[in-house]
Design an enzyme around this catalytic site. Structure first.
Site, mmCIF file in Angstrom:
data_model
loop_
_atom_site.group_PDB
_atom_site.id
_atom_site.type_symbol
_atom_site.label_atom_id
_atom_site.label_comp_id
_atom_site.label_asym_id
_atom_site.label_seq_id
_atom_site.Cartn_x
_atom_site.Cartn_y
_atom_site.Cartn_z
ATOM 1 N N GLY A 95 53.033 39.521 30.813
ATOM 2 C CA GLY A 95 52.404 39.209 29.542
ATOM 3 C C GLY A 95 51.837 40.465 28.904
ATOM 4 C CD GLN B 83 47.577 44.096 27.481
ATOM 5 O OE1 GLN B 83 48.233 43.092 27.242
ATOM 6 N NE2 GLN B 83 47.539 44.628 28.683
ATOM 7 C CB CYS C 135 45.360 43.603 33.063
ATOM 8 S SG CYS C 135 45.377 43.877 31.285
ATOM 9 C CG LEU C 136 51.318 45.747 31.901
ATOM 10 C CD1 LEU C 136 52.296 45.517 30.766
ATOM 11 C CD2 LEU C 136 51.942 46.626 32.981
ATOM 12 C CG HIS D 299 45.306 37.935 31.240
ATOM 13 N ND1 HIS D 299 44.804 38.472 32.416
ATOM 14 C CD2 HIS D 299 45.760 38.998 30.511
ATOM 15 C CE1 HIS D 299 44.946 39.792 32.382
ATOM 16 N NE2 HIS D 299 45.531 40.137 31.239
ATOM 17 C CD GLU D 300 48.701 38.699 28.166
ATOM 18 O OE1 GLU D 300 48.248 39.574 27.396
ATOM 19 O OE2 GLU D 300 49.005 38.927 29.351
ATOM 20 C CG HIS E 276 44.498 41.352 26.499
ATOM 21 N ND1 HIS E 276 43.774 42.459 26.915
ATOM 22 C CD2 HIS E 276 45.316 41.046 27.534
ATOM 23 C CE1 HIS E 276 44.151 42.792 28.152
ATOM 24 N NE2 HIS E 276 45.081 41.941 28.552
HETATM 25 C C1 QAP Z 1 48.450 38.922 32.933
HETATM 26 O O1 QAP Z 1 49.517 40.876 33.691
HETATM 27 C C2 QAP Z 1 48.397 38.049 34.156
HETATM 28 O O2 QAP Z 1 48.470 46.663 37.826
HETATM 29 C C3 QAP Z 1 49.673 39.786 32.827
HETATM 30 O O3 QAP Z 1 50.502 48.329 38.255
HETATM 31 C C4 QAP Z 1 48.483 38.581 35.432
HETATM 32 O O4 QAP Z 1 51.601 41.559 33.375
HETATM 33 C C5 QAP Z 1 48.244 36.711 34.011
HETATM 34 C C6 QAP Z 1 51.056 44.918 35.983
HETATM 35 C C7 QAP Z 1 48.425 37.737 36.549
HETATM 36 C C8 QAP Z 1 48.201 35.878 35.112
HETATM 37 C C9 QAP Z 1 48.298 36.390 36.385
HETATM 38 C C10 QAP Z 1 49.827 45.231 36.518
HETATM 39 C C11 QAP Z 1 52.116 45.782 36.201
HETATM 40 C C12 QAP Z 1 51.259 43.739 35.139
HETATM 41 C C13 QAP Z 1 49.658 46.365 37.288
HETATM 42 C C14 QAP Z 1 50.555 41.736 33.924
HETATM 43 C C15 QAP Z 1 50.729 47.232 37.503
HETATM 44 C C16 QAP Z 1 51.962 46.938 36.959
HETATM 45 C C17 QAP Z 1 50.295 42.860 34.815
HETATM 46 CO CO CO Z 2 46.081 41.968 30.345
#
Ligand code: QAP
Ligand code: CO
Length: 182
Positions: free
Chosen positions: A46, A51, A92-93, A134-135, A138
């Site tokens: 997401g 971001q 989270c990215l 979550h989004e 943001h």
């Molecule tokens: C939000 O998160 C989310 O640390 C999206 O090194 C996450 O896409 C919602 C990511 C979990 C629900 C459950 C994070 C990629 C991506 C990192 C993401 C990384 C590389 C996170």
């Molecule tokens: Co995020």
């Protein structure tokens, strides 16, 4: 296609409240295409426009295994949230390499514009529900680390600042884990 730069916590621009999209025109579609490209490149599930320093109410999501189920939300509005909660280990990215358990309402119903500018409703549970919440956070200048203790949050902020100074943030071994923590 152009990969957009992702802002990292504790960058204050992640606190800006995004503005409504007035018209789903070609400019908005180009932004969405670039956001999907960036999300897939960065191995995310997401991404909110905030971001990538675009302060418009746009979200892209793909929680599918084969990465072939694009969901795009423009001006999402929460219609209802369930009373029961679900816990996921969120990442989270914008907070690379850090994961914490967050409790949120299990089910969600939103009304939103889609890629074609049509008003639709989406009902979700499980990972998709968590991801939508979550989004949307943001777009309101909120991060998943705001749901954990300030002690943990401040520690994470300090570590990211240090890693960025060292230049080791992006080369660091990260293992995203989207499995439910329950
Ligand atoms: C939000 O998160 C989310 O640390 C999206 O090194 C996450 O896409 C919602 C990511 C979990 C629900 C459950 C994070 C990629 C991506 C990192 C993401 C990384 C590389 C996170
Ligand atoms: Co995020």
């Amino acid at each position: 296609m152009n990969k957009l730069k992702v802002l990292h916590f504790p960058d204050s621009r992640l606190r800006i409240v995004a503005k409504k999209v007035e018209n789903v025109d070609q400019n908005i579609k180009d932004i969405i295409d670039q956001m999907f490209f960036t999300m897939y490149e960065e191995k995310g599930i997401g991404l909110a426009a905030t971001q990538v320093n675009i302060h418009k109410r746009i979200i892209v999501i793909d929680v599918s295994e084969k990465k072939d189920e694009r969901i795009c939300l423009i001006n999402p509005a929460i219609l209802s949230l369930s009373n029961d909660a679900d816990i996921y280990e969120e990442g989270c990215l914008s907070v690379p390499g850090f994961y914490e358990n967050v409790s949120r309402p299990k089910d969600i119903k939103v009304s939103t514009l889609n890629y074609n500018g049509e008003l639709i409703e989406i009902e979700a549970s499980g990972l998709l529900s968590t991801c939508i919440q979550h989004e949307i956070d943001h777009l309101n200048g909120k991060l998943f680390v705001d749901h954990i203790s300030s002690l943990k949050r401040n520690r994470i902020a300090k570590k990211i600042v240090k890693l960025k100074k060292e230049g080791t943030l992006t080369s660091r071994k990260n293992t995203p884990n989207y499995k439910s923590a329950t």
